[in-house]
Enzyme design. Sequence first.
Site, PDB file in Angstrom:
ATOM      1  N   LYS A  29       0.838  -1.205   0.000  1.00  0.00           N
ATOM      2  CA  LYS A  29       0.000   0.000   0.000  1.00  0.00           C
ATOM      3  C   LYS A  29       0.877   1.261   0.000  1.00  0.00           C
ATOM      4  O   LYS A  29       0.639   2.196  -0.757  1.00  0.00           O
ATOM      5  CB  LYS A  29      -0.900  -0.004   1.242  1.00  0.00           C
ATOM      6  N   ASN A  30       1.900   1.261   0.867  1.00  0.00           N
ATOM      7  CA  ASN A  30       2.705   2.478   1.013  1.00  0.00           C
ATOM      8  C   ASN A  30       3.666   2.714  -0.151  1.00  0.00           C
ATOM      9  O   ASN A  30       4.333   3.744  -0.200  1.00  0.00           O
ATOM     10  CB  ASN A  30       3.477   2.459   2.336  1.00  0.00           C
TER      11      ASN A  30
ATOM     12  N   ARG B  31      -4.379  10.271   5.165  1.00  0.00           N
ATOM     13  CA  ARG B  31      -3.300  11.243   5.285  1.00  0.00           C
ATOM     14  C   ARG B  31      -2.378  11.256   4.075  1.00  0.00           C
ATOM     15  O   ARG B  31      -1.827  12.291   3.695  1.00  0.00           O
ATOM     16  CB  ARG B  31      -2.492  10.846   6.525  1.00  0.00           C
TER      17      ARG B  31
ATOM     18  N   CYS C 262      -4.146  12.814  13.855  1.00  0.00           N
ATOM     19  CA  CYS C 262      -4.682  11.459  13.739  1.00  0.00           C
ATOM     20  C   CYS C 262      -4.392  10.736  15.028  1.00  0.00           C
ATOM     21  O   CYS C 262      -3.642  11.225  15.864  1.00  0.00           O
ATOM     22  CB  CYS C 262      -4.127  10.743  12.516  1.00  0.00           C
TER      23      CYS C 262
ATOM     24  N   ARG D 140       1.413  14.297  13.724  1.00  0.00           N
ATOM     25  CA  ARG D 140       1.822  14.089  12.328  1.00  0.00           C
ATOM     26  C   ARG D 140       1.683  15.342  11.451  1.00  0.00           C
ATOM     27  O   ARG D 140       0.875  15.382  10.527  1.00  0.00           O
ATOM     28  CB  ARG D 140       1.028  12.938  11.712  1.00  0.00           C
ATOM     29  N   PRO D 141       2.458  16.362  11.727  1.00  0.00           N
ATOM     30  CA  PRO D 141       2.381  17.563  10.892  1.00  0.00           C
ATOM     31  C   PRO D 141       3.009  17.341   9.511  1.00  0.00           C
ATOM     32  O   PRO D 141       3.599  16.289   9.263  1.00  0.00           O
ATOM     33  CB  PRO D 141       3.209  18.574  11.692  1.00  0.00           C
TER      34      PRO D 141
ATOM     35  N   ASP E  91       4.875  20.015   8.186  1.00  0.00           N
ATOM     36  CA  ASP E  91       5.757  21.182   8.079  1.00  0.00           C
ATOM     37  C   ASP E  91       7.025  20.902   7.273  1.00  0.00           C
ATOM     38  O   ASP E  91       7.494  21.763   6.515  1.00  0.00           O
ATOM     39  CB  ASP E  91       6.119  21.685   9.496  1.00  0.00           C
ATOM     40  N   LEU E  92       7.563  19.695   7.403  1.00  0.00           N
ATOM     41  CA  LEU E  92       8.821  19.392   6.705  1.00  0.00           C
ATOM     42  C   LEU E  92       8.612  19.298   5.195  1.00  0.00           C
ATOM     43  O   LEU E  92       9.475  19.686   4.409  1.00  0.00           O
ATOM     44  CB  LEU E  92       9.429  18.087   7.241  1.00  0.00           C
TER      45      LEU E  92
ATOM     46  N   ASP F 180       5.275   0.437  12.002  1.00  0.00           N
ATOM     47  CA  ASP F 180       4.043  -0.196  11.518  1.00  0.00           C
ATOM     48  C   ASP F 180       3.936  -1.673  11.925  1.00  0.00           C
ATOM     49  O   ASP F 180       2.919  -2.314  11.657  1.00  0.00           O
ATOM     50  CB  ASP F 180       3.943  -0.073   9.985  1.00  0.00           C
TER      51      ASP F 180
ATOM     52  N   ILE G  82       8.995   6.675  16.853  1.00  0.00           N
ATOM     53  CA  ILE G  82       8.573   7.435  15.660  1.00  0.00           C
ATOM     54  C   ILE G  82       7.322   8.271  15.936  1.00  0.00           C
ATOM     55  O   ILE G  82       7.270   9.450  15.596  1.00  0.00           O
ATOM     56  CB  ILE G  82       8.318   6.489  14.453  1.00  0.00           C
TER      57      ILE G  82
ATOM     58  N   ARG H 170      -8.516  -0.233   5.331  1.00  0.00           N
ATOM     59  CA  ARG H 170      -7.703   0.791   4.660  1.00  0.00           C
ATOM     60  C   ARG H 170      -6.399   0.200   4.140  1.00  0.00           C
ATOM     61  O   ARG H 170      -5.854   0.695   3.146  1.00  0.00           O
ATOM     62  CB  ARG H 170      -7.364   1.919   5.634  1.00  0.00           C
TER      63      ARG H 170
HETATM   64  C1  UD1 Z   1       4.784   6.832   6.522  1.00  0.00           C
HETATM   65  C2  UD1 Z   1       3.895   5.621   6.309  1.00  0.00           C
HETATM   66  C3  UD1 Z   1       3.384   5.098   7.646  1.00  0.00           C
HETATM   67  C4  UD1 Z   1       4.548   4.830   8.599  1.00  0.00           C
HETATM   68  C5  UD1 Z   1       5.459   6.059   8.691  1.00  0.00           C
HETATM   69  C6  UD1 Z   1       6.721   5.813   9.486  1.00  0.00           C
HETATM   70  C7  UD1 Z   1       2.928   5.998   4.118  1.00  0.00           C
HETATM   71  C8  UD1 Z   1       1.722   6.343   3.322  1.00  0.00           C
HETATM   72  N1  UD1 Z   1       2.780   5.991   5.460  1.00  0.00           N
HETATM   73  O1  UD1 Z   1       3.969   7.849   7.114  1.00  0.00           O
HETATM   74  O2  UD1 Z   1       2.672   3.892   7.418  1.00  0.00           O
HETATM   75  O3  UD1 Z   1       4.067   4.549   9.885  1.00  0.00           O
HETATM   76  O4  UD1 Z   1       5.858   6.490   7.376  1.00  0.00           O
HETATM   77  O5  UD1 Z   1       7.439   4.763   8.959  1.00  0.00           O
HETATM   78  O6  UD1 Z   1       3.973   5.695   3.582  1.00  0.00           O
HETATM   79  N2  UD1 Z   1       6.924  14.559  10.897  1.00  0.00           N
HETATM   80  C9  UD1 Z   1       6.999  15.907  11.215  1.00  0.00           C
HETATM   81  N3  UD1 Z   1       6.815  16.810  10.199  1.00  0.00           N
HETATM   82  C10 UD1 Z   1       6.570  16.438   8.913  1.00  0.00           C
HETATM   83  C11 UD1 Z   1       6.513  15.056   8.606  1.00  0.00           C
HETATM   84  C12 UD1 Z   1       6.703  14.145   9.632  1.00  0.00           C
HETATM   85  O7  UD1 Z   1       7.207  16.287  12.365  1.00  0.00           O
HETATM   86  O8  UD1 Z   1       6.414  17.305   8.042  1.00  0.00           O
HETATM   87  C13 UD1 Z   1       7.119  13.552  11.997  1.00  0.00           C
HETATM   88  C14 UD1 Z   1       5.869  12.683  12.220  1.00  0.00           C
HETATM   89  O9  UD1 Z   1       4.950  13.303  13.078  1.00  0.00           O
HETATM   90  C15 UD1 Z   1       6.484  11.432  12.814  1.00  0.00           C
HETATM   91  C16 UD1 Z   1       7.832  11.309  12.076  1.00  0.00           C
HETATM   92  O10 UD1 Z   1       8.098  12.633  11.579  1.00  0.00           O
HETATM   93  O11 UD1 Z   1       6.712  11.598  14.185  1.00  0.00           O
HETATM   94  C17 UD1 Z   1       7.868  10.329  10.929  1.00  0.00           C
HETATM   95  O12 UD1 Z   1       6.736  10.527  10.104  1.00  0.00           O
HETATM   96  P1  UD1 Z   1       6.753  10.219   8.528  1.00  0.00           P
HETATM   97  O13 UD1 Z   1       7.930   9.389   8.154  1.00  0.00           O
HETATM   98  O14 UD1 Z   1       6.558  11.504   7.810  1.00  0.00           O
HETATM   99  O15 UD1 Z   1       5.432   9.352   8.379  1.00  0.00           O
HETATM  100  P2  UD1 Z   1       4.474   9.352   7.137  1.00  0.00           P
HETATM  101  O16 UD1 Z   1       5.282   9.630   5.923  1.00  0.00           O
HETATM  102  O17 UD1 Z   1       3.281  10.177   7.414  1.00  0.00           O
END
Ligand code: UD1
Length: 423
Positions: free
Chosen positions: A22-23, A95, A119, A124-125, A127-128, A311, A333, A403
């Site tokens: 899926k991812n 998301r 969520c 899970r922002p 911003d990055l 996950d 994470i 999902r």
């Molecule tokens: C993806 C996966 C999800 C998995 C996660 C971590 C998909 C569709 N989803 O989610 O299944 O659990 O990776 O392996 O591929 N963060 C920030 N700012 C940002 C982005 C992230 O602070 O702009 C933080 C998040 O809150 C979290 C950490 O960074 O604490 C890692 O998140 P991220 O790797 O971005 O997860 P997703 O890409 O949403």
Amino acid sequence: MDRFLIEGGRPLEGSVRIGGAKNAALPAMAAALLTCERVELDNIPQVRDIITMGRLLAHMGAVVETPELPPTTMIIRAEKINGAEAPYELVRTMRASILTLGPLIGRTGSARVSLPGGCAIGARPVDLHLKALEQMGAEISTSHGYVEARVPGSGRLRGGHVIFDKITVTGTENVLMAAALAEGETKIENAAREPEITDLADLLIKMGAEIEGAGTPTIRVRGKQKLHATQHTVIPDRIEAGTFLVAGAITNGALELTGCAPEHLASVIAKLRETGVEIHETAPGTLAVRGAKTLAAADVRTEEYPGFATDMQAQFMALATQAEGTSVITETIFENRFLHASEMIRMGANISIEGRRAIVHGPSTLSGTSVIASDLRASASLVLAALVARGETIVDRVYHIDRGYERIEEKLSSIGARIRRVH
Ligand code: UD1
């Protein structure tokens, strides 16, 4: 709302085919927005998030077809993009909709994507993602719950030097896709190294992009004016495979999983072996798992790939309830990813939570009751716990599991589980 009725206590035996990831499929579908030509994707899993992403792309003007049954092949033609907007009604259920942001800005020079919001497993922002796209020349504002992005002047992003403060999987994917059509070279540092990143890079390279270093912390992308048609087969789902490995282990069964990529499962396999579970690669892409009479406790710390995947944390916790001794599970994470623990405690597990650590004392005899799934992987862990519980467990809010797991009740029934979906 659908729920599962599960009668525990039967060892699972037989063979299960693992679906596409899926991812990996979600970013691959978003990447199809980068070209006006035909993109064929194979090994697409039949899960709800894929349907949602298909709707989102169609809303933007892409033609999305699944010509075969079962619909594991998807053909996407984004000849024209008429609405570069991802509305809240679609984004709120998934998301990963944020993955359309990078391709939309890259292709059209503008985008309007609803903010995913919070969520259950943490804030899970994004911003990055936004900061990185700004470094590539996008002007971004957020208002009325939407991210509005536009590239002034030529409308084309320019290559940049993106250094992620924190490793982000979808953030890295968004920048990869945007950079594929940007002017000049983009260097991404502190990039995520997940197999899904490498799979996306492989697809983009087939579409004509020039990318080096995917799978390492530094990725270089040389942008192209245009990308073109291609065919791509999505990698197997390592989390679905990991979940079935635990299903075999927790029921003291013997399963064969076909269609997997064992090389993506190294840390999960190592951890399961530490508990006494036997796992062998019996043929290319086939894993055999055999449970143990007595499972040993093991500590787990979630990490970015190649570490133990967040996950798989909930599923491992279900297993730890059946292991002899104390397992300490540390979640690094996401800040709030232990919601399944309280439901397992209601089933009889001995778990205490101390901040980011869950301390599991086992083994516990679990007994069936009504439990509520709070997120995708938590719901899988409750199904696993139900498979060893005495009596009947009702797992509510199954829409979370739909999902991300394809026909999980059919797959589990085919290997001997007593599981029924009721509407
Ligand atoms: C993806 C996966 C999800 C998995 C996660 C971590 C998909 C569709 N989803 O989610 O299944 O659990 O990776 O392996 O591929 N963060 C920030 N700012 C940002 C982005 C992230 O602070 O702009 C933080 C998040 O809150 C979290 C950490 O960074 O604490 C890692 O998140 P991220 O790797 O971005 O997860 P997703 O890409 O949403």
